[in-house]
Design an enzyme around this catalytic site. Structure first.
Site: not given
Length: 553
Positions: A188, A295, A331, A453-454, A464
């Site tokens: 992050h 987010r 999200r 990413n996931d 990751r």
């Protein structure tokens, strides 16, 4: 002059002093005291100092955010004067002959647990308040320095690594660059650097030592090097490079207001990813056509208790109104894994990336989920909001979500509260299971957004966040790209659109492939919008579509 090498995760040049992120140890030692009465007086003095500090914070908050939002500091002042709390501390000092900071710490923990176990919502919310006021008094008693980023001018922020809960509370105006000992390209910290459009280097290792605190340094994000105490010649060279980089950024401004369309006429919605409302300025500055990923978990990370419906509503409403008719895709809460929040009291897990996180928390703790949905739906009356649900693996989850949304809508209808009854509901394709059943899922939602990413993590079985596995993280893996292509085909077959909101969306080596797949939307860090628009406007794939897909798939 010392040069430390790491891995650059975002380009650019930063020049400034190094400041290390400071953390409290959080450990308060128990000590026997000879004069309990003197220790009680120490506590009284610290309590008075804390009340004075809270009064100053209240005055500052009133002028900046209004009286209603400043009331928290008055509440904390009242709690510090609570007789039960004060007597418990003083009795412990007197009867056990212990130091004041230990008595405050233990009493704070005990009262916090007591509040947390109560049935009344209001009283449960006081648990975090007690911890906060106790921590403030302990800090005064121990003379502990400030934590976090302590500076009065912009600096190069150095750390071993930074957790999401730490990055969200930074004063971003004071950060020129991030440099860390560890971390991964998908951390992050790296994502925040891209959002902020500042250079960042990870993986420098133990050579990044606190002895360099306050030293002048240069960060070369493109080459991943940190130059400490540069000589005059090197400084001149990098000052020239910085001006050249800024000039290149300025040239990109010619793409503001231009349509995002390829040479062969393929239109793409080019959106931006953000973490909180303060990022809106970067979205507007870089001329994104909308927000493809808000987010929302950062609203929870920056609080010390569950944000209320009203608190969330104000943020979502502000973002929706600021963006006007441009779409804002929010999200729902995505915590767990690397995003841990103390007040959720999530159990320790050996493999949190595969554990209790995201939509799983929302479906099991529906009171949290319904509060967020009410805030989102209410805010939808003020702009073009869409809701996106993360970590979907089964059709049954989507059907359950839709029933909960329907139920919340019925509550709003019964209360006469307006909302957009046609609000778009979408899901993230970030598990191989979701991609494999995307034909079924597409029949139930309005859009897909691929969280690369996931999806990369789960497809390649690589954590990751694990820096030791950097060499095994394959964002261009054919298995991953085939899953994206499958989801795109199934989306279009069922008449819905598909976007990409993971970091791979900004990877210009993949732009041709995504256009060839027919991806409808790309959502990237604000700073990547204009470079990506330039790339798309210079690209043509129609005549080479089969060849491009054959090469990547």
């Amino acid at each position: 002059m010392i040069t430390l090498q790491g891995k650059g995760v975002f380009g650019g040049i930063a020049i400034g002093e190094i400041a290390f992120f400071k953390r409290d140890s959080g450990v308060v030692q128990r000590k026997k005291v000879e004069d309990p009465q003197a220790e009680i007086q120490r506590f009284e003095n610290a309590k008075a100092k804390a009340i004075e500090e809270l009064g100053e914070l209240y005055d500052k908050a009133v002028s900046e955010v209004g009286e209603s939002n400043a009331m928290l500091f008055q509440t904390h002042q009242f709690m510090l004067e609570d007789l039960d709390y004060v007597e418990a501390i003083e009795n412990m000092i007197q009867t056990q002959s212990v130091n004041a900071e230990y008595a405050v710490s233990v009493t704070g923990d005990n009262f916090s647990q007591m509040f947390a176990s109560m049935d009344d919502d209001y009283m449960r919310e006081r648990a975090a308040d007690v911890k906060d006021i106790s921590a403030r008094v302990v800090k005064i008693l121990t003379g502990a320095g400030e934590s976090g980023l302590v500076t009065d001018k912009p600096v190069i922020l150095a750390s071993d690594d930074l957790a999401p809960s730490e990055t969200v509370q930074l004063n971003k105006d004071m950060v020129l660059s991030f440099v860390t000992q560890g971390g991964s390209t998908n951390s992050h910290t790296a994502i925040l650097a891209k959002t902020m459009n500042i250079p960042a280097i990870i993986g420098i290792g133990d050579a990044l030592d606190e002895k360099y605190e306050g030293k002048e340094a240069i960060v070369d994000g493109a080459n991943g090097c940190l130059i400490i105490e540069p000589d005059e010649e090197t400084m001149k060279e990098y000052q020239a490079k910085k001006q050249e980089y800024l000039a290149q950024q300025e040239l990109l401004q010619q793409f503001r207001g231009k349509e995002t369309v390829s040479l062969d006429g393929q239109k793409v919605k080019l959106y931006a990813n953000i973490g909180n409302a303060s990022d809106i300025g970067a979205v507007i500055k870089n001329d994104a056509a909308g927000i493809g990923l808000f987010r929302s978990e950062f609203l929870y990370l920056e609080n010390d208790n569950f944000p209320t419906e009203e608190e969330q509503f104000k943020v979502y409403k502000y973002v929706a109104e600021t963006m006007g008719q441009k779409q804002v895709i929010i999200r729902t809460l995505d915590i767990g894994a690397d995003k841990q929040i103390d007040y959720f009291n999530l159990p320790h897990e050996e493999n949190p990336a595969m554990g209790y996180r995201a939509i799983r928390i929302c479906l099991k703790q529906q009171d949290i989920f319904r509060t967020q949905l009410r805030a989102l739906l209410r805010a939808s009356a003020f702009g073009n909001i869409a809701i996106m649900f993360p970590m979907i693996v089964a059709l049954e989850e989507v059907l359950q979500i839709k029933e909960i949304v329907k139920s919340v809508m019925a509550e709003l209808d019964a209360s006469g509260i307006p909302y957009n009854k046609e609000i778009q509901l979408g899901i993230m394709i970030e598990t191989p299971a979701a991609a494999m059943i995307s034909d079924d899922l597409a029949k139930e939602v309005d859009f897909f957004s691929v969280g690369t990413n996931d999806l990369t993590q789960y497809t390649t079985a690589v954590d990751r966040q694990n820096a030791n596995l950097e060499g095994f993280y394959y964002p261009h893996h054919k298995g991953l790209l085939r899953l994206i292509k499958m989801a795109a085909d199934n989306a279009h077959k069922n008449g819905i659109w598909i976007g990409i909101c993971g970091e791979l969306g900004a990877d210009m080596e993949m732009t041709e492939a995504f256009l060839a797949m027919g991806i409808d939307e790309l959502s990237v860090s604000p700073a990547c919008v204009l470079p990506l628009r330039k790339k798309i406007r210079e690209t043509s794939v129609k005549e080479r579509q089969e060849e491009i897909l054959k090469n990547v798939l």
